[in-house]
Scaffold this motif. Structure first.
Motif, PDB file in Angstrom:
ATOM      1  N   GLN A 284      -9.865  -6.899  -5.585  1.00  0.00           N
ATOM      2  CA  GLN A 284     -10.456  -5.290  -4.212  1.00  0.00           C
ATOM      3  C   GLN A 284     -11.514  -6.014  -3.863  1.00  0.00           C
ATOM      4  O   GLN A 284     -11.570  -5.125  -2.485  1.00  0.00           O
ATOM      5  CB  GLN A 284     -10.601  -4.378  -5.353  1.00  0.00           C
TER       6      GLN A 284
ATOM      7  N   ARG B  17     -11.678  -2.234   1.004  1.00  0.00           N
ATOM      8  CA  ARG B  17     -12.124  -2.113  -0.587  1.00  0.00           C
ATOM      9  C   ARG B  17      -9.773  -2.793  -0.474  1.00  0.00           C
ATOM     10  O   ARG B  17      -9.734  -1.499  -0.021  1.00  0.00           O
ATOM     11  CB  ARG B  17     -12.761  -1.851  -1.375  1.00  0.00           C
TER      12      ARG B  17
ATOM     13  N   ASP C 149     -15.468  -7.970  -8.898  1.00  0.00           N
ATOM     14  CA  ASP C 149     -14.846  -7.462 -10.045  1.00  0.00           C
ATOM     15  C   ASP C 149     -13.848  -8.567  -9.644  1.00  0.00           C
ATOM     16  O   ASP C 149     -13.560  -9.567  -8.783  1.00  0.00           O
ATOM     17  CB  ASP C 149     -13.901  -6.665  -9.814  1.00  0.00           C
TER      18      ASP C 149
HETATM   19 MG    MG Z   1     -10.924  -3.233  -9.388  1.00  0.00          MG
END
Ligand code: MG
Ligand code: UDP
Length: 310
Positions: free
Chosen positions: A99, A198, A95
């Motif tokens: 993250q 994360r 992404d």
């Molecule tokens: Mg995200």
């Protein structure tokens, strides 16, 4: 043209706030690895300055390939667009919001050197994510785990490193509603987790509001399970049995003279018809499910090794 050793593919929707830092961190990881690489960034119909940032990056850095979709197609299709254009021998799906730390690529590469076909990021902690998001995600993975034979790993998103072979199989699956993490799990081979923490988003906010999350979950379940369709079959058997019992009960009531006039015929018809209708719905569901499976056009099998022969 020879393939680069590595492609980094990221979908971007209104991410102008994070992209400069994202690019800088990805570039420095790629520099440290030293092998040939490309960065494929897909602008999924953003309404902010995302495209300008991507186009500038592509102009400055030969490794960057900027792709813009005509309109917003959603995360999974934007990612698919990038995957179909990338050329690397290994492909990192990530992404753009940081993250998923790009630095983990180093460990993922090492695991792949040891023979993994897929190295997927598995989340240990989900900082900055609401209790609600964590609870719904946990419930979702439990549900889908019960409804399909495919082992879809829990607490894993699309953040993963895959081989060209796996990508080519993925791209050969023509289904339109794509649940990519599930499709990769379906392919099989050696799939190895890499546990990580994360992080919260580096900037901007989540592009997955509740409505999109529910739609995503429905896409995922329907892509990997025909259990909901077959449910009418199960209900059908139960209803048919109950309906038949009603039928018998009302006839016996009539026989013993305990029934009001008209009651027997209504109850008997109701019981039989109700049961039969559900059963027939189940039959239609069974055929529809097979038709649906067929229409997905997935390969029937994937060969791992062949020994001997020409
Ligand atoms: Mg995200
Ligand atoms: N994204 C996209 N199209 C969309 C929604 C999201 O390309 O319609 C991208 C987004 O830019 C990010 C990734 O998909 O790179 C994951 O989205 P997000 O971080 O908002 O999801 P979350 O991490 O909150 O589940």
């Amino acid at each position: 043209m020879p393939r680069p050793a590595l492609s980094v593919v990221a979908p971007c929707f209104n991410e102008e706030g994070v992209l400069p830092e994202f690019l800088q961190r990805v570039r420095s990881v790629l520099d440290s690895l030293g092998s040939s690489s490309e960065i494929v960034l897909v602008d999924d119909g953003s309404r902010d300055g995302t495209w300008q940032v991507l186009a500038n990056a592509a102009a400055e850095d030969k490794r960057v390939i900027a792709v813009r979709l005509m309109r917003n197609h959603g995360h999974q299709l934007a990612l698919t667009a990038g995957l179909s254009l990338c050329r690397g021998e290994r492909i990192l799906i990530i992404d753009a919001d940081l993250q998923d730390p790009p630095e983990l690529l180093v460990d993922m590469m090492a695991l792949m050197d040891q023979g993994a076909d897929v190295v997927y990021g598995q989340r240990r902690q989900r900082e900055g994510e609401t209790l609600f998001k964590r609870a719904t995600a946990a419930a979702f993975y439990r549900l889908i785990g019960r409804m399909t034979d495919v082992q879809i790993p829990r607490d894993a998103g699309d953040f993963r490193l895959i081989t060209r072979r796996v990508l080519d199989i993925l791209l050969a699956m023509p289904e339109r509603h794509r649940f990519i993490r599930g499709m990769v799990a379906w392919i099989g081979g050696r799939q190895v987790p890499l546990v990580y923490d994360r992080k919260p988003r580096a900037a901007g906010e989540s592009k997955y509001p509740l409505v999109k999350m529910v739609r995503f979950a429905v896409d995922a379940i329907t892509a990997f399970s025909v259990v909901p369709l077959m449910a009418s079959m199960t209900i059908g058997w139960i209803m048919a049995a109950v309906g038949f019992a009603f039928f018998v009960y009302s006839i016996v009531g009539w026989w013993l003279g305990e029934a009001l006039p008209g009651w027997t015929s209504i109850m008997a018809a109701l019981g039989l018809l109700g049961g039969m209708q559900f059963l027939m719905l189940g039959v239609i569901g069974a055929y529809l499910g097979r038709l649906y499976d067929q229409s997905k056009g997935r390969p029937l099998f994937i060969i791992k090794d062949i020994v001997g022969g020409p």
